[in-house]
Enzyme design. Sequence first.
Site, short mmCIF file in Angstrom:
data_model
loop_
_atom_site.label_atom_id
_atom_site.label_comp_id
_atom_site.label_asym_id
_atom_site.label_seq_id
_atom_site.Cartn_x
_atom_site.Cartn_y
_atom_site.Cartn_z
N TYR A 41 0.77 -1.29 -0.08
CA TYR A 41 -0.16 -0.01 0.18
C TYR A 41 1.21 1.54 -0.41
O TYR A 41 0.44 2.35 -0.84
CB TYR A 41 -1.08 -0.13 1.49
CG TYR A 41 -1.93 1.18 1.57
CD1 TYR A 41 -3.27 0.80 0.80
CD2 TYR A 41 -1.62 2.58 1.57
CE1 TYR A 41 -4.09 1.79 0.21
CE2 TYR A 41 -2.58 3.24 1.48
CZ TYR A 41 -3.67 3.63 1.18
OH TYR A 41 -4.56 4.53 0.99
N PHE B 60 -7.35 19.12 -24.96
CA PHE B 60 -7.93 17.78 -25.40
C PHE B 60 -9.57 18.13 -24.49
O PHE B 60 -9.14 18.87 -23.79
CB PHE B 60 -6.95 17.05 -24.63
CG PHE B 60 -7.93 15.73 -24.87
CD1 PHE B 60 -8.27 15.24 -26.03
CD2 PHE B 60 -8.56 14.84 -23.95
CE1 PHE B 60 -9.04 14.06 -26.57
CE2 PHE B 60 -8.98 13.27 -24.70
CZ PHE B 60 -9.07 12.65 -25.67
N ASP B 61 -10.58 17.57 -25.01
CA ASP B 61 -11.63 18.15 -24.43
C ASP B 61 -11.72 17.20 -22.72
O ASP B 61 -12.17 17.70 -22.08
CB ASP B 61 -12.82 16.73 -24.90
CG ASP B 61 -12.60 15.00 -25.10
OD1 ASP B 61 -11.38 14.92 -24.86
OD2 ASP B 61 -13.31 14.85 -25.15
N ASP C 257 0.72 18.79 -21.12
CA ASP C 257 -0.14 17.69 -21.46
C ASP C 257 0.70 17.25 -22.19
O ASP C 257 0.90 16.81 -23.25
CB ASP C 257 -1.82 17.71 -22.13
CG ASP C 257 -1.80 16.69 -22.45
OD1 ASP C 257 -1.59 15.62 -21.81
OD2 ASP C 257 -3.57 16.86 -22.26
N ALA D 10 0.91 13.28 -22.85
CA ALA D 10 0.48 11.99 -23.45
C ALA D 10 1.28 11.76 -24.42
O ALA D 10 1.63 10.63 -24.07
CB ALA D 10 -1.31 12.54 -23.62
N LYS E 113 -0.84 6.32 -23.53
CA LYS E 113 -0.46 6.76 -24.57
C LYS E 113 0.67 6.45 -24.70
O LYS E 113 1.39 5.03 -24.93
CB LYS E 113 -0.70 8.10 -24.96
CG LYS E 113 -1.96 8.28 -25.41
CD LYS E 113 -3.06 8.55 -24.18
CE LYS E 113 -4.54 9.10 -24.81
NZ LYS E 113 -5.34 9.49 -23.39
N HIS F 294 -20.21 13.88 -26.49
CA HIS F 294 -20.40 12.50 -26.89
C HIS F 294 -19.82 11.07 -26.53
O HIS F 294 -20.15 9.93 -27.46
CB HIS F 294 -18.29 12.88 -28.28
CG HIS F 294 -16.94 12.63 -27.23
ND1 HIS F 294 -17.02 13.47 -26.51
CD2 HIS F 294 -16.15 12.09 -27.40
CE1 HIS F 294 -16.11 13.67 -25.89
NE2 HIS F 294 -15.13 13.10 -26.55
N1 F0G Z 1 -4.54 14.50 -22.69
C1 F0G Z 1 -4.77 14.21 -23.91
C2 F0G Z 1 -3.57 14.77 -25.10
C3 F0G Z 1 -5.71 12.78 -24.53
O1 F0G Z 1 -5.15 12.20 -25.62
C4 F0G Z 1 -6.42 12.32 -23.65
C5 F0G Z 1 -6.60 11.13 -24.17
C6 F0G Z 1 -6.16 12.95 -22.56
C7 F0G Z 1 -5.56 13.71 -21.99
C8 F0G Z 1 -7.02 12.02 -20.98
O2 F0G Z 1 -6.09 11.04 -20.82
O3 F0G Z 1 -7.32 9.07 -21.38
O4 F0G Z 1 -6.15 9.17 -19.89
O5 F0G Z 1 -7.79 10.14 -18.99
N2 F0G Z 1 -7.25 10.93 -25.31
C9 F0G Z 1 -7.44 9.44 -25.37
C10 F0G Z 1 -6.94 9.75 -26.32
C11 F0G Z 1 -8.76 9.47 -24.52
O6 F0G Z 1 -9.03 9.11 -27.48
O7 F0G Z 1 -6.78 10.54 -27.61
P1 F0G Z 1 -6.77 9.92 -20.53
#
Ligand code: F0G
Length: 464
Positions: A77, A129-130, A219, A221, A262, A454
């Site tokens: 833990y 990102f969304d 960010d 990713a 990613k 979406h």
């Molecule tokens: N930032 C970026 C640039 C992303 O592409 C994503 C996720 C996230 C943050 C959020 O990360 O999914 O681990 O919570 N992108 C996925 C996509 C969902 O299909 O592009 P997460």
Amino acid sequence: MSTTSAILPPCEPYKIKMIESLHRSTREERDRWIREARYNIFNLRSDQVFIDLLTDSGTGAMSDRQWGAIMTGDESYAGSRSFFELKETINDLLGYEHVLPTHQGRAAENVLFSVLVKEGQTVPGNAHFDTTKGHIEFRKAEAIDCTVAAAYDTTVSHPFKGNVDLNKLEAYMREASESVSFILITATCNTAGGQPVSMENIREVRKIADRYNKLLVIDAARFAENAWFIRNREKEFRNHTIRQIVGEMFSYFDAATMSSKKDGIVNIGGFIAMKDKELYRQASLFNIMFEGFLTYGGQAGRDMAALAVGLREATELEYLDSRIGQVNYLGEKLKTYGVPVQEPFGGHAVFIDALRFLPQIPREEYPGQTLVVEIYKEAGIRCAEIGTLMADRDPHTRENRYTALELVRLAIPRRTYTSDHMDYVAAALGNVFQRVSEIRKGYRLTWEAPIMRHFTMELEAISE
Ligand code: F0G
């Protein structure tokens, strides 16, 4: 006999040790399934899909070394050895001292923004990102998109379409810097089509952040893919290793949020990394509340162990050459069928310009989503709309936000599909393109959530 040898073609630097069966379906089955799914591809079951290009997130294939690390993960833990393996890898690759694991990328946003973002504030940067925008708007703050204009024209070629427009950012800061919480760069920029951000641009944004005394956050990713583009497109870095480039990139930021799904090449996970101990302390409180104790944050020990290996594999040049080479291969194939694609191709996906593909479908009938449905019906390929439906409504007017680009994304999972699969995808899209004049109507929404609609929306086909 010729003494010159042929140049050998590019080739995956791995071989397949385990396979997963895929099954094709009939056109009739797919017509029924997508109708039952209310024309929302997130509602399809995976066994109704033949080739899944919905996302490159958490869908990659782990290596034998990662699976080996899974078996030796430490599930304590507190103070898990696997956490320290991960932390040391992040210290080493990114150069940040403090690390908080989270269960995925949006959780990292939730924790960090709980510290940084207050009602009425703004977060300028390239296109967010969304989930990032969602976490900002949920706090009654605003995401300000300062991406370069070239990003929004699929017919112009530009090596770094993910760049921040420095004039736009500077003008915004001059006007409104008191409301700015921090500046955010998403690299690569998913919303602008998986497009990279140059080192030069990062350096200049850093100078602006310094001038206005603001934090600069990445960010991250797809940070490794971004580094590959810097190596290939910025002369200064031609002879650098990917890890040298990554080290320099991160040196300009104060903190990073990461979706490990990613460029961590794992199926779940995320983290926050940062330089400042005080920020770490403040974020720790929210991490414990939302995610879990500081040395696991919503992940199993074995997941952190696999991530530590994945981060190293993702920053190997051979891997990135093959990874981004495959995306390029699909993009070039699509062009031979005349499919209107965004160029240059992104790092993780090929983006199709739905407005050029389906000019006869009005924006109110969602041409991007219309194309997504047609591609699924044609060949069981699942892909995603990155356009009006994903952009949500304007929080003030509740009107649709008609994005500058209406894209359909074919995201390629890492190390998962072969070039045969890419050939199949390209041929299927070629077929849809050939019969494009038969597609005369789009879709209307029958239900939607107030934010990130979406994922759960329901649609119906508009009849002629
Ligand atoms: N930032 C970026 C640039 C992303 O592409 C994503 C996720 C996230 C943050 C959020 O990360 O999914 O681990 O919570 N992108 C996925 C996509 C969902 O299909 O592009 P997460």
